[in-house]
Design an enzyme around this catalytic site. Structure first.
Site, PDB file in Angstrom:
ATOM      1  CE  LYS A  41      -3.292   5.552  -0.492  1.00 34.52           C
ATOM      2  NZ  LYS A  41      -4.482   6.177  -1.098  1.00 34.52           N
ATOM      3  CE1 TYR A  76      -3.404   2.801   1.514  1.00 35.54           C
ATOM      4  CE2 TYR A  76      -1.664   3.150   3.140  1.00 35.54           C
ATOM      5  CZ  TYR A  76      -2.846   3.554   2.537  1.00 35.54           C
ATOM      6  OH  TYR A  76      -3.475   4.700   2.973  1.00 35.54           O
TER       7      TYR A  76
END
Ligand SMILES: NC(=O)c1ccc[n+]([C@@H]2O[C@H](COP(=O)([O-])OP(=O)(O)OC[C@H]3O[C@@H](n4cnc5c(N)ncnc54)[C@H](O)[C@@H]3O)[C@@H](O)[C@H]2O)c1
Length: 260
Positions: free
Chosen positions: A161, A157
């Site tokens: 990002k 994640y």
């Protein structure tokens, strides 16, 4: 006149949490909002709540992993509102990390990239021709995370990002000649259902924030609305941390420093 009157706005993952707050904020400022989420009932609930409070909103079931669904959502926004002026890429996927890095499984790893990064890519690709036709008011706001800057867990994640922040800069330059601005908001810890039943963890997190609290969804919605608005007409390609000062100091180290 409200600042987004006549604007068509599409938000992904807007069925709860930060996405919901963003949808409500745009609607309160006069926008026509397409509330999209892969969970239909959540999207319908938020759109209905906006209409109940006098705003204009429709819902659309859209999993950002599905190109056809993304294109259909964009088409609905344009058909219903006459234009698509603002896209907010908010949907994400975040799996917990195994104890040891070598125990990662491909499925959850790829899923975090598939939704967090590739989902935004799909939405931008579908929306761009309409944003470019929005007479210079086209704007994309991506939702990043402080995880892109420092290690706070969630390996895949966080990397996705960080890639989204890079894509934001690339798109900002690519899209500028077409009158579309592209920016990214980087939230710190925000009180949403992602933290449900983890009150103790939230309180612990709050003690690390120079401003003394965790964030609320409305803190992020305000920053997104600013970046999408004419007030930010000369701002593109930026990463705006909205994180109560988390990234600018190290409170834990200061507190633990032996006194003279
Ligand atoms: N809450 C935090 O502490 C925090 C911190 C930093 C960044 N963020 C970012 O803020 C954004 C929103 O976070 P939140 O806490 O409000 O999330 P949330 O989990 O409360 O809500 C996310 C929504 O997205 C929807 N969704 C999930 N996968 C989807 C998909 N494939 N397609 C479409 N919709 C999908 C869910 O159904 C849900 O309604 C995310 O981009 C997240 O990375 C949150």
């Amino acid at each position: 006149m409200t600042r987004f009157e006549g604007y068509g706005v599409l938000i992904t993952g807007a069925g709860q949490g930060i996405g919901e707050a963003i949808a409500r904020r745009f609607a309160a400022d006069g926008a026509n909002v397409l509330v999209t989420d892969r969970d239909s009932s959540r999207a319908m609930r938020v759109a209905a709540a906006i209409r109940d409070s006098g705003g204009t909103a429709e819902s659309h079931t859209c999993d950002v992993a599905d190109r056809t669904a993304v294109e259909a959502a964009v088409a609905q926004a344009v058909a219903s509102f006459g234009s698509l002026d603002v896209l907010v890429n908010n949907a994400y996927s975040c799996h917990p990390d195994p104890t040891h890095f070598e125990d990662h499984e491909d499925g959850p790893w790829y899923q975090d990239f598939e939704i967090t990064l590739h989902g935004a890519y799909r939405c931008v690709r579908a929306a761009l021709p309409y944003l470019a036709a929005a007479g210079g008011r086209g704007a994309i706001v991506n939702i990043g995370s402080v995880n892109a800057e420092q290690h706070f867990g969630c390996h895949a994640y966080s990397a996705a990002k960080a890639a989204l922040a890079s894509l934001t800069r690339t798109l900002a330059v690519e899209c500028a000649p077409r009158g579309v601005r592209v920016n990214l908001v980087e939230p710190g810890t925000i009180r949403t259902s992602a933290w449900e039943n983890r009150q103790e963890a939230l309180e612990h997190a709050a003690s690390h924030y120079p401003l003394g609290r965790v964030g609320e969804p409305d803190d992020i919605a305000a920053a997104v609305a600013f970046l999408a608005s004419a007030d930010a007409a000369w701002i593109t390609g930026v990463t705006l941390p909205v994180e109560g000062g988390l990234l600018v100091g190290n409170l834990a180290m200061l507190r633990e420093m032996p006194q003279e």
